[in-house]
Design a protein around this motif. Structure first.
Motif, PDB file in Angstrom:
ATOM      1  N   VAL A 101       0.832  -1.200   0.000  1.00  0.00           N
ATOM      2  CA  VAL A 101       0.000   0.000   0.000  1.00  0.00           C
ATOM      3  C   VAL A 101       0.869   1.254   0.000  1.00  0.00           C
ATOM      4  N   TYR A 102       1.961   1.232   0.747  1.00  0.00           N
ATOM      5  CA  TYR A 102       2.835   2.406   0.804  1.00  0.00           C
ATOM      6  C   TYR A 102       3.472   2.668  -0.554  1.00  0.00           C
ATOM      7  N   GLY A 103       3.860   1.614  -1.242  1.00  0.00           N
ATOM      8  CA  GLY A 103       4.454   1.789  -2.563  1.00  0.00           C
ATOM      9  C   GLY A 103       3.500   2.440  -3.543  1.00  0.00           C
ATOM     10  N   ARG A 104       2.229   2.187  -3.388  1.00  0.00           N
ATOM     11  CA  ARG A 104       1.235   2.790  -4.290  1.00  0.00           C
ATOM     12  C   ARG A 104       1.202   4.305  -4.165  1.00  0.00           C
ATOM     13  N   TYR A 105       1.540   4.828  -2.982  1.00  0.00           N
ATOM     14  CA  TYR A 105       1.560   6.281  -2.803  1.00  0.00           C
ATOM     15  C   TYR A 105       2.577   6.948  -3.726  1.00  0.00           C
ATOM     16  N   PHE A 106       3.581   6.200  -4.159  1.00  0.00           N
ATOM     17  CA  PHE A 106       4.605   6.743  -5.053  1.00  0.00           C
ATOM     18  C   PHE A 106       4.278   6.473  -6.516  1.00  0.00           C
ATOM     19  N   GLY A 107       3.083   5.962  -6.778  1.00  0.00           N
ATOM     20  CA  GLY A 107       2.690   5.681  -8.151  1.00  0.00           C
ATOM     21  C   GLY A 107       3.317   4.425  -8.714  1.00  0.00           C
ATOM     22  N   MET A 108       3.868   3.580  -7.832  1.00  0.00           N
ATOM     23  CA  MET A 108       4.488   2.345  -8.298  1.00  0.00           C
ATOM     24  C   MET A 108       3.413   1.315  -8.647  1.00  0.00           C
ATOM     25  N   LYS A 109       3.677   0.520  -9.672  1.00  0.00           N
ATOM     26  CA  LYS A 109       2.764  -0.552 -10.059  1.00  0.00           C
ATOM     27  C   LYS A 109       2.847  -1.688  -9.046  1.00  0.00           C
ATOM     28  N   ASP A 110       1.714  -2.383  -8.832  1.00  0.00           N
ATOM     29  CA  ASP A 110       1.688  -3.466  -7.861  1.00  0.00           C
ATOM     30  C   ASP A 110       2.744  -4.526  -8.166  1.00  0.00           C
ATOM     31  N   ALA A 111       2.916  -4.849  -9.449  1.00  0.00           N
ATOM     32  CA  ALA A 111       3.891  -5.875  -9.817  1.00  0.00           C
ATOM     33  C   ALA A 111       5.301  -5.446  -9.410  1.00  0.00           C
TER      34      ALA A 111
END
Length: 307
Positions: A101-111
């Motif tokens: 979830v934290y990675g999504r804040y940076f616009g990173m793709k789930d994969a």
């Protein structure tokens, strides 16, 4: 020294008539840990908040990676990792889900995030806890998870605000080991801490701040050599306080009293140690000067309450 990737110039922050940060300047080069030490209320956390664009300075500039804060806040934050004093982990998510979830804040793709999660959990020694929620973790595990989460975007600079507060010695040492690995990889760290052994172990350079101002800056060893006598003799026990104004005072460059202990700061401890043999009922400790001595000399021994 390499060109700085992060620079603070003449920061000022006021709240009403109180100036909590007063003309603060420093810079951080690649692969360097810059430590900030000072008493409670010295302005450390406010400085960190201005570095993150969370608090607007009244004067001064913050630049990072060739960008300006707060105008380029999003682009700067994309290259930062932050571990705050307080636990901000989501209690409803597992360790792995917190990272996702934290990675999504940076616009990173789930994969992309999922590809990084195993190595981040391994780095934090939490592989076996991937599906555990924060409430099931020890304090040290939570701090390591917070550090792993701060690394999810592969930042160039980490801002760590008292990251080991509340941890037991074993957990602190493991945290230090992880931070040293990051420095060896070339990442930079801005660290605030109340632990002088932590500052001496991790920091290439130190800022000592008090009342919002920078009062000293340099490497830990240089600061100790610049401001302190090389030897310290601590004397404690019944009757020790009377020695502070005794003839022994002439054998030291400086004498301080804290609680029931007398501190003799001296260029040469041997004559003092010989004189103390006349007081066998007292306990003595002879040691080299350290960062705690520096901290107390520059900021005082009086306890400060949080502002």
């Amino acid at each position: 020294m390499n060109a700085p990737i992060f620079s603070v110039q003449h920061l000022v922050k006021r709240y009403g008539t109180a100036t909590v940060v007063d003309d603060m300047s420093f810079a951080i080069a690649p692969g360097v840990c810059l430590g900030v030490i000072g008493p409670n209320g010295a302005g450390k956390t406010t400085t960190i908040r201005m570095c993150l664009g969370l608090t607007q300075p009244d004067a001064g500039t913050v630049t990072a990676f060739g960008l300006n804060m707060p105008a380029d806040a999003l682009a700067i934050k994309a290259q930062l990792g932050v571990v705050s004093q307080m636990d901000t982990l989501d209690p409803d998510f597992s360790c792995a889900e917190n990272l996702l979830v934290y990675g999504r804040y940076f616009g990173m793709k789930d994969a992309q995030i999922r590809e990084r999660i195993p190595s981040l959990l391994e780095f934090a020694s939490l592989t076996a806890k991937a599906n555990a929620k924060p409430g099931e973790l020890s304090g040290g595990m939570k701090r390591r998870l917070s550090l792993a989460r701060a690394l999810v975007n592969n930042p160039r600079l980490l801002l760590l605000d008292e990251p080991t507060t509340g941890l037991d010695p074993q957990a602190r040492h493991l945290m230090w080991e992880r931070l040293q690995l990051l420095l060896a990889e070339g990442k930079s760290i801005l660290l605030t801490t109340h632990f002088m052994d932590e500052a001496e172990r991790l920091c290439h350079r130190l800022l000592v701040v008090d009342h919002g101002r920078k009062i000293a800056e340099g490497t830990p060893r240089d600061l100790i050599a610049q401001h302190l006598e090389p030897d310290v003799v601590e004397v404690f026990g019944t009757g020790a306080l009377a020695l502070a104004d005794s003839p022994l005072k002439a054998l030291a460059a400086r004498v301080e009293v804290s609680g029931e202990t007398v501190f003799f700061y001296t260029q040469e401890a041997k004559p003092l140690m010989q004189a103390l043999t006349a007081h066998p009922h007292l306990r003595t400790l002879h040691r080299p000067a350290n960062l705690e001595d520096l901290f107390l000399k520059l900021t005082g021994r009086q306890i400060r309450e949080e502002a």
